[in-house]
Enzyme design. Structure first.
Site, short mmCIF file in Angstrom:
data_model
loop_
_atom_site.label_atom_id
_atom_site.label_comp_id
_atom_site.label_asym_id
_atom_site.label_seq_id
_atom_site.Cartn_x
_atom_site.Cartn_y
_atom_site.Cartn_z
N HIS A 102 -6.04 -1.49 -1.39
CA HIS A 102 -5.42 -2.82 -1.36
C HIS A 102 -4.77 -3.01 0.01
CE1 HIS A 102 -1.75 -0.56 -1.96
NE2 HIS A 102 -2.17 -0.10 -3.12
N ALA A 103 -4.09 -4.13 0.16
CA ALA A 103 -3.54 -4.47 1.48
C ALA A 103 -2.54 -3.42 1.98
CB ALA A 103 -2.89 -5.85 1.42
N GLY A 104 -1.90 -2.70 1.06
CA GLY A 104 -0.97 -1.64 1.47
C GLY A 104 -1.71 -0.53 2.20
N HIS A 105 -2.89 -0.15 1.67
CA HIS A 105 -3.69 0.90 2.34
C HIS A 105 -4.19 0.39 3.70
CE1 HIS A 105 -4.48 2.04 -2.02
NE2 HIS A 105 -4.01 3.16 -1.53
N LYS B 283 6.18 3.47 -0.65
CA LYS B 283 6.38 3.18 -2.08
C LYS B 283 6.53 4.50 -2.82
CE LYS B 283 3.01 2.05 -4.95
NZ LYS B 283 3.12 3.07 -6.03
N SER C 197 0.02 -1.73 -5.59
CA SER C 197 -0.36 -0.43 -6.14
C SER C 197 -1.70 -0.58 -6.83
CB SER C 197 0.69 0.00 -7.18
OG SER C 197 0.17 1.02 -8.01
N ARG D 107 -2.46 0.73 -9.44
CA ARG D 107 -2.21 0.65 -10.90
C ARG D 107 -1.81 -0.76 -11.33
NH1 ARG D 107 -0.52 6.40 -10.17
NH2 ARG D 107 -2.04 7.58 -11.39
#
Ligand code: PAF
Length: 283
Positions: free
Chosen positions: A34-37, A151, A187, A189
């Site tokens: 996702h955008a976090g990665h 996170k 996340s 999840r």
């Protein structure tokens, strides 16, 4: 961008770039990006000439009743995102490649103390699995820099301690949590949540922010924690823990500690979410 499945091919790829004087930045992931990665990959580009992203759903860090089988595996979509983000190499090994003697014969890297509480207490063996696979990935890639999302704050502190204790020559970079507009931390999840659960789940960060304000206003740690648990339960969360901690040791904070992190984990339906907030308390 190269896709590599075997450790020997990975070593060859890395070695060819290292001998040309390139710096290697590593982004370890379990995929379903996702955008976090993607933010980690972008940051990795600032730290290295060559960015290696690993995609490996590590069975060793899942408990017997956890979501190992259900964990989303989306290699094709991940590859598209990584190519766009400027990643140079994706290493996606099989379980047999990483654990050739099986999980039960694997040497275990265990980081005492900092692994014990919070997620370590709720998920026995989880941080042994994380520390073991991350140390193996470090030995496979030998990166100059490795990037992790904050996170997973406790995970970052466990890896930081492991690197110090084992004298692993890598620079660690923790990257701020990416959030939806609602405040919900990104996340993999989150994909398990229904629309209604997702909307209620954003309360977790709101409660963390409110708790941080209360600590800064001088409220006692225990009062802040108790109010937060009530607020989470009010929107349907089943809290696992919500603890004001010393930001370096992750021990429960005393009233005189200044450098704090509030660590939280809570179940929304069948999904366990974690989040945290740093707080710098003044005298
Ligand atoms: O944070 C994760 O995605 C995983 O715990 C990690 C660091 C890739 C190890 O499997």
């Amino acid at each position: 961008m190269e896709l590599i499945h075997r450790i020997k091919d990975l070593r060859h790829f890395v070695q060819s770039h290292r001998s040309a004087g390139k710096r290697i930045a590593l982004v370890p992931t379990m995929g379903n990006l996702h955008a976090g990665h993607i933010r980690l990959v972008e940051e990795a580009r600032r730290h290295g000439d060559i960015v290696v992203c690993t995609i490996f759903v590590n069975p060793m860090q899942f408990g017997p009743n956890e979501d190992l089988d259900a964990y989303p595996r989306t290699l094709d979509a991940d590859m598209t995102k990584l190519r766009k983000a400027g990643c140079d190499c994706v290493f996606a090994p099989t379980v047999a490649e990483v654990y050739p003697h099986g999980l039960h014969q694997q040497t275990v890297v265990s980081v005492p103390g900092i692994s014990a509480r919070h997620c370590g207490a709720s998920r026995p063996g989880h941080f042994d699995g994380v520390a073991t696979v991350v140390s193996k990935l470090f030995n496979m890639v030998e990166p100059d820099t490795a990037l992790f999302g904050l996170k997973d704050y406790q995970q970052f502190m466990v890896i930081t301690r492991m690197v110090a204790d084992l004298c692993i020559p890598v620079q660690l970079v923790g990257v701020e949590t990416q959030r939806e507009e609602s405040g919900l931390a990104l996340s993999s999840r989150n994909g398990y949540l229904s629309a209604d659960e997702k909307q209620r789940a954003s309360t977790l960060f709101q409660v963390l922010q409110h708790s941080a304000e209360q600590l800064l206003a001088g409220d006692a740690n225990a009062d802040v924690e108790a109010k937060a648990l009530t607020a989470l339960q009010a929107v349907g969360f089943r809290p696992d823990y919500f603890t004001v901690c010393h930001a370096q040791t992750l021990e429960p904070a005393s009233h005189s500690d200044h450098d704090l992190v509030i660590l939280a984990a809570a179940w929304m339906g069948k999904t366990r979410l974690i989040d945290n907030i740093r707080v710098q308390r003044n005298d």
